[in-house]
Design an enzyme around this catalytic site. Structure first.
Site, short mmCIF file in Angstrom:
data_model
loop_
_atom_site.label_atom_id
_atom_site.label_comp_id
_atom_site.label_asym_id
_atom_site.label_seq_id
_atom_site.Cartn_x
_atom_site.Cartn_y
_atom_site.Cartn_z
NE ARG A 1 21.91 36.88 -19.04
CZ ARG A 1 20.46 36.55 -18.66
NH1 ARG A 1 19.72 37.53 -18.55
NH2 ARG A 1 20.17 35.21 -18.67
CE LYS B 1 23.58 27.92 -21.11
NZ LYS B 1 23.02 29.04 -21.70
NE ARG C 1 27.97 32.72 -19.17
CZ ARG C 1 26.78 32.40 -18.59
NH1 ARG C 1 26.98 31.30 -17.81
NH2 ARG C 1 25.71 33.08 -18.68
NE ARG D 1 15.02 33.08 -18.09
CZ ARG D 1 16.32 32.68 -18.42
NH1 ARG D 1 16.43 31.47 -18.25
NH2 ARG D 1 17.22 33.68 -18.71
NE ARG E 1 18.83 34.58 -14.91
CZ ARG E 1 19.39 33.99 -15.29
NH1 ARG E 1 19.04 32.74 -15.76
NH2 ARG E 1 20.59 34.39 -15.80
#
Ligand code: AMP
Length: 194
Positions: A150, A13, A88, A127, A139
């Site tokens: 998540r 995204k 969400r 990532r 992160r």
């Protein structure tokens, strides 16, 4: 142009939102980015959100809805925006519908990136490696345990939004497993049709 990008963590995204920003001159409204900025700045919202974000849980609807509502009122959103990571939950989607109506705005499309969940953990690991290689700090929630949480949160609370936006007639689905360029092309194809 007002868009929502929907998809699980690691679906791409953020990458696609950045391309839409460049191409269409609209702003990216990432609730994750906004909340991370609040945590970093040590604001009241940041203090409330920090622990739940690190664990991979969802911040309360009230907080996130307030943040988005204020942000949409900023002048740079007048030309349009891409919501990335919001809504969400179904209550967030309902609040957004009301909020946009009250502001006299309407969504152009909700674009869902469809991905194979098995590929997502690998994408998160990539990532992290890329960020470390670039000298950046990954992160706090990009670790296997928080990532699993998540994904669970996504399945339970966010996936029902496909049905919600199919019901409003705004949902468009794109194959998020294609190459980054092909996903961008598929999104552009959707946008000429809306
Ligand atoms: P993201 O950058 O979109 O992956 O978001 C990172 C984290 O911020 C999420 O795991 C949640 O803890 C929090 N967050 C971001 N957007 C929302 C939202 N719309 N509702 C609740 N929590 C959110």
């Amino acid at each position: 142009m007002k868009l929502i990008l929907l998809g699980p963590p690691g679906a791409g995204k953020g990458t696609q939102a950045a391309r839409l920003v460049e191409r269409h001159g609209i702003v990216q409204l990432s609730t994750g980015d906004m909340l991370r900025a609040a945590v970093k700045a040590g604001t009241e919202i940041g203090r409330k959100a920090k622990a739940v974000m690190e664990s991979g849980g969802l911040v309360s609807d009230d907080i996130v809805i307030g943040v988005v509502s204020d942000r949409i009122d900023q002048p740079d959103c007048a030309r349009g925006f891409i919501l990335d990571g919001f809504p969400r939950t179904v209550p967030q989607a309902e609040a957004l519908t009301d909020l946009l109506k009250n502001k006299g705005m309407k969504l152009d499309a909700v674009i869902e990136l469809k991905v194979d969940e098995n590929a997502l953990v690998k994408r998160m690991e990539t990532r992290v490696h890329e960020m470390v290689a670039a000298g950046q700090t990954p992160r706090a929630d990009d670790n296997p345990e928080s990532f699993r949480k998540r994904l669970e949160e996504y399945r339970e609370k966010t996936a029902p939004l496909s049905r919600y936006y199919a019901g409003t007639g705004e949902l468009r689905q794109v194959d998020g497993m294609a190459s980054i360029d092909d996903v961008t092309a598929a999104i552009e194809k959707v946008l000429v049709q809306v």
